[in-house]
Design an enzyme around this catalytic site. Structure first.
Site, short mmCIF file in Angstrom:
data_model
loop_
_atom_site.label_atom_id
_atom_site.label_comp_id
_atom_site.label_asym_id
_atom_site.label_seq_id
_atom_site.Cartn_x
_atom_site.Cartn_y
_atom_site.Cartn_z
N LYS A 83 0.83 -1.20 0.00
CA LYS A 83 0.00 0.00 0.00
C LYS A 83 0.86 1.25 0.00
O LYS A 83 0.71 2.14 -0.85
CB LYS A 83 -0.94 0.02 1.20
CG LYS A 83 -1.82 1.27 1.24
CD LYS A 83 -2.65 1.33 2.50
CE LYS A 83 -1.99 2.30 3.45
NZ LYS A 83 -2.75 2.59 4.65
N ASP A 101 -6.20 0.29 0.62
CA ASP A 101 -6.41 0.50 2.06
C ASP A 101 -7.78 -0.02 2.41
O ASP A 101 -8.46 -0.65 1.59
CB ASP A 101 -6.23 1.98 2.43
CG ASP A 101 -7.37 2.87 1.95
OD1 ASP A 101 -8.23 2.41 1.15
OD2 ASP A 101 -7.40 4.04 2.38
#
Length: 172
Positions: A83, A101
């Site tokens: 991420k 996320d």
């Protein structure tokens, strides 16, 4: 710093951190306790301080003090996962990336883009289904939508512009 922490809190802490330690060299040489003191108000500050310092040292040892510009290299840095790497790649290096996320996972699942819960599988599925030119924008839009309308517990379907096309009517 952002894992398990609000953007507001991170944005309050980072200016002072980087004012005190503006280079990887400065972070690598700083005392761990001093770094901890700068980020104490952030969740998991002990581990994050260790990762910050270890990352600074690895940047110096392996990358000439520069942040690498590939996902494979970035995820070798302590505390950096896919991420974070995708955020840095898309926002700093202007390379296409999908940062998964909690909002991207939830909204893309509710919209029927996949049925998964694993962030890596979600990232790969979204990359397979969306044009590369849209990847970074897709992440940003899904995050914004998840924070604004498609909330975790009480989605605001009555005001959502996608409600008529959303297969997750049972959520609302």
């Amino acid at each position: 710093l952002s894992a398990q922490c609000t953007d507001d809190r991170v944005n309050q802490v980072t200016p002072a951190l980087f004012d005190a330690y503006p280079t990887p060299e400065a972070l690598a040489e700083a005392s761990l306790d001093a770094i901890k003191d700068r980020i104490r108000s952030i969740n998991f500050f002990n581990n994050k301080a260790k990762n910050i310092q270890a990352t600074a040292r690895r940047l110096l040892a392996n990358f000439g003090g520069n942040v690498p510009d590939t996902l494979d290299a970035m995820v070798q840095l302590p505390g950096v996962g896919r991420k974070t790497a995708n955020v840095v790649l898309s926002q700093w290096f202007k390379q296409p990336g999908i940062a998964v996320d909690t909002h991207v996972a939830r909204v893309s699942r509710r919209l029927g883009f996949h049925g998964d819960t694993d962030p890596v599988r979600i990232e790969h599925r979204l990359k397979a289904d969306w044009p590369k030119s849209l990847w970074s924008h897709l992440s940003t839009l899904l995050i914004f939508h998840g924070r604004t309308f498609c909330l975790s517990r009480k989605p605001l379907c009555q005001t959502c512009i996608l409600a008529a096309h959303c297969p997750s009517e049972s959520v609302c």
